[in-house]
Design a protein around this motif. Structure first.
Motif, PDB file in Angstrom:
ATOM      1  N   VAL A 296     -25.346   0.516-125.279  1.00 13.64           N
ATOM      2  CA  VAL A 296     -24.448   0.011-126.317  1.00 13.64           C
ATOM      3  C   VAL A 296     -25.132   0.068-127.680  1.00 13.64           C
ATOM      4  CG1 VAL A 296     -23.254  -2.043-127.145  1.00 13.64           C
ATOM      5  CG2 VAL A 296     -23.178  -1.455-124.730  1.00 13.64           C
ATOM      6  N   LEU A 297     -26.415  -0.272-127.718  1.00 12.63           N
ATOM      7  CA  LEU A 297     -27.144  -0.253-128.986  1.00 12.63           C
ATOM      8  C   LEU A 297     -27.308   1.172-129.510  1.00 12.63           C
ATOM      9  CD1 LEU A 297     -29.889  -2.965-128.374  1.00 12.63           C
ATOM     10  CD2 LEU A 297     -27.877  -3.110-129.852  1.00 12.63           C
ATOM     11  N   ILE A 298     -27.460   2.136-128.602  1.00 13.81           N
ATOM     12  CA  ILE A 298     -27.539   3.540-129.042  1.00 13.81           C
ATOM     13  C   ILE A 298     -26.257   3.928-129.772  1.00 13.81           C
ATOM     14  CG2 ILE A 298     -27.616   5.932-128.252  1.00 13.81           C
ATOM     15  CD1 ILE A 298     -29.449   5.042-126.003  1.00 13.81           C
ATOM     16  N   ILE A 299     -25.115   3.553-129.189  1.00 14.20           N
ATOM     17  CA  ILE A 299     -23.829   3.841-129.832  1.00 14.20           C
ATOM     18  C   ILE A 299     -23.735   3.113-131.168  1.00 14.20           C
ATOM     19  CG2 ILE A 299     -21.330   3.586-129.622  1.00 14.20           C
ATOM     20  CD1 ILE A 299     -21.693   3.817-126.593  1.00 14.20           C
ATOM     21  N   GLY A 300     -24.125   1.832-131.179  1.00 14.29           N
ATOM     22  CA  GLY A 300     -24.044   1.047-132.409  1.00 14.29           C
ATOM     23  C   GLY A 300     -24.928   1.597-133.513  1.00 14.29           C
ATOM     24  N   VAL A 301     -26.161   1.984-133.166  1.00 17.91           N
ATOM     25  CA  VAL A 301     -27.085   2.521-134.172  1.00 17.91           C
ATOM     26  C   VAL A 301     -26.561   3.843-134.736  1.00 17.91           C
ATOM     27  CG1 VAL A 301     -29.383   3.527-134.486  1.00 17.91           C
ATOM     28  CG2 VAL A 301     -29.138   1.348-133.310  1.00 17.91           C
ATOM     29  N   LEU A 302     -26.087   4.723-133.861  1.00 19.96           N
ATOM     30  CA  LEU A 302     -25.573   6.002-134.333  1.00 19.96           C
ATOM     31  C   LEU A 302     -24.332   5.824-135.201  1.00 19.96           C
ATOM     32  CD1 LEU A 302     -26.008   8.243-131.155  1.00 19.96           C
ATOM     33  CD2 LEU A 302     -27.383   8.258-133.228  1.00 19.96           C
ATOM     34  N   LEU A 303     -23.413   4.954-134.783  1.00 22.60           N
ATOM     35  CA  LEU A 303     -22.211   4.720-135.581  1.00 22.60           C
ATOM     36  C   LEU A 303     -22.549   4.131-136.935  1.00 22.60           C
ATOM     37  CD1 LEU A 303     -19.661   3.303-132.961  1.00 22.60           C
ATOM     38  CD2 LEU A 303     -19.592   5.515-134.102  1.00 22.60           C
ATOM     39  N   ARG A 304     -23.426   3.146-136.955  1.00 16.34           N
ATOM     40  CA  ARG A 304     -23.756   2.498-138.224  1.00 16.34           C
ATOM     41  C   ARG A 304     -24.569   3.418-139.122  1.00 16.34           C
ATOM     42  NH1 ARG A 304     -21.469   1.144-140.626  1.00 16.34           N
ATOM     43  NH2 ARG A 304     -22.763  -0.107-142.000  1.00 16.34           N
ATOM     44  N   PHE A 305     -25.430   4.236-138.539  1.00 16.52           N
ATOM     45  CA  PHE A 305     -26.179   5.163-139.392  1.00 16.52           C
ATOM     46  C   PHE A 305     -25.250   6.184-140.022  1.00 16.52           C
ATOM     47  CE2 PHE A 305     -28.157   9.295-139.989  1.00 16.52           C
ATOM     48  CZ  PHE A 305     -29.118   8.967-140.931  1.00 16.52           C
ATOM     49  N   MET A 306     -24.381   6.801-139.208  1.00 19.36           N
ATOM     50  CA  MET A 306     -23.485   7.815-139.753  1.00 19.36           C
ATOM     51  C   MET A 306     -22.567   7.223-140.810  1.00 19.36           C
ATOM     52  SD  MET A 306     -22.439  10.278-136.538  1.00 19.36           S
ATOM     53  CE  MET A 306     -21.902   8.931-135.481  1.00 19.36           C
ATOM     54  N   ASP A 307     -22.043   6.034-140.538  1.00 20.39           N
ATOM     55  CA  ASP A 307     -21.119   5.428-141.489  1.00 20.39           C
ATOM     56  C   ASP A 307     -21.833   5.014-142.773  1.00 20.39           C
ATOM     57  OD1 ASP A 307     -18.339   4.398-141.913  1.00 20.39           O
ATOM     58  OD2 ASP A 307     -19.427   2.526-142.165  1.00 20.39           O
ATOM     59  N   SER A 308     -23.022   4.410-142.656  1.00 19.27           N
ATOM     60  CA  SER A 308     -23.756   3.992-143.859  1.00 19.27           C
ATOM     61  C   SER A 308     -24.258   5.196-144.646  1.00 19.27           C
ATOM     62  CB  SER A 308     -24.937   3.096-143.472  1.00 19.27           C
ATOM     63  OG  SER A 308     -25.904   3.809-142.708  1.00 19.27           O
TER      64      SER A 308
ATOM     65  N   PHE B 243     -32.574  10.481-133.882  1.00 22.23           N
ATOM     66  CA  PHE B 243     -32.373   9.122-133.379  1.00 22.23           C
ATOM     67  C   PHE B 243     -32.118   9.142-131.881  1.00 22.23           C
ATOM     68  CE2 PHE B 243     -31.248   6.972-137.534  1.00 22.23           C
ATOM     69  CZ  PHE B 243     -32.220   6.006-137.405  1.00 22.23           C
ATOM     70  N   TYR B 244     -31.141   9.934-131.478  1.00 18.32           N
ATOM     71  CA  TYR B 244     -30.726   9.964-130.076  1.00 18.32           C
ATOM     72  C   TYR B 244     -31.858  10.452-129.178  1.00 18.32           C
ATOM     73  CZ  TYR B 244     -28.034  11.153-125.917  1.00 18.32           C
ATOM     74  OH  TYR B 244     -27.570  11.231-124.634  1.00 18.32           O
TER      75      TYR B 244
END
Length: 289
Positions: free
Chosen positions: A209-221, A278-279
């Motif tokens: 879940v954190l992998i998804i959260g980190v990737l989503l927040r990085f791409m969006d930010s 990241f991934y």
């Protein structure tokens, strides 16, 4: 021996999806690639320049400054929002009416449009009519996000934390609810501490879940545009001008479509590269464990 008959009619069911993707993503991307190798004067006058615009973009000092600000901003956001989202998820109730109420309250910032978020914080940070600005003045702190770069950065970061930490919290909350109860029962039998439960049960189960959260927040930010544009307009000076704002200024403000197209492709490749790093890093850490 009877041969198996394959029915390929199912492909017709997914053809609308392919057509939508082609018109919404592939064709615009090819258009940008076409523009990036041409010098465009008007819709009917253009000249092939090869990789000239890419060389100009890569050597542009403004791109370097904006890229540095973007990385600092994105990593600051991740450092704050991921731990804070985990803490919020751990404190949220899991049963009863309180759980539903907590989910609704946490999700409210995510429902607010980006331009409205910028306007809210634009008013919120003013010393004359805003609560945050008035509070800072009350405690004797000189705060003005419109003229002080540090205050502008602080306000933009706080705005993003308020707006998007709920996303991380909800993702972590869903991950926590998916943990079977038997793990907690075994921990109670072993008289494990709260920290031990988090360290050896909850955190490992939250990894995906954190992998998804980190990737989503990085791409969006990394692609943020509306909120800082509404709040500060990229200022004071260029202190909060990120890559997306530099791209818009070049494409729309200056109407340099060729350099802007090359800029957007470099921007796109940077996001893909960093997300891949990241991934890959996170997955390698998981394999080592």
């Amino acid at each position: 021996m009877q041969t198996k008959v394959e029915n390929n009619k199912a492909w017709f069911l997914v053809m609308p999806v392919f057509l939508i993707v082609a018109f919404s993503a592939i064709i615009p991307l090819m258009t940008v690639v076409n523009y990036s190798v041409q010098d465009i004067f008007d819709p009917y006058t253009r000249y092939f320049v090869g990789t000239e615009w890419f060389k100009q973009v890569i050597l542009d000092s403004r791109l370097h400054d904006a890229l540095l600000r973007q990385f600092i901003y994105s990593f600051t956001i991740l450092i704050i929002e991921v731990p804070l989202g985990i803490c919020v998820a751990l404190m949220m109730p899991t049963k009863g009416r309180g759980a539903s109420l907590a989910l609704i309250l946490v999700a409210i910032p995510l429902l607010i449009p980006w331009n409205v978020v910028g306007t809210i914080w634009q008013i919120f940070g003013r010393a004359d009519i805003g609560l945050f600005g008035a509070f800072m003045s009350y405690i004797g702190v000189e705060y003005n996000y419109a003229s002080n770069p540090i205050d502008a950065w602080l306000t933009v970061v706080l705005m993003d934390v308020w707006h998007w930490t709920p996303l991380v919290a909800l993702l972590c909350y869903s991950g926590l609810r998916a943990i079977p109860e038997v793990y907690y029962q075994a921990a109670r039998i072993d008289q494990a501490s709260r920290w031990a439960v988090f360290r050896y049960i909850q955190l490992p189960k939250l990894t995906n879940v954190l992998i998804i959260g980190v990737l989503l927040r990085f791409m969006d930010s990394f692609m943020i545009y509306t909120e800082p544009f509404v709040l500060t307009g990229g200022g004071p000076g260029s202190s909060t001008t990120f890559l997306s704002q530099s791209l818009v200024q070049q494409a729309i403000g200056q109407f340099d479509l060729g350099p802007a197209a090359a800029f957007s492709l470099v921007y796109f490749l940077i996001i893909l590269l960093v997300c891949w790093v990241f991934y890959t890093t996170i997955m390698n850490m998981q394999k080592d464990k």
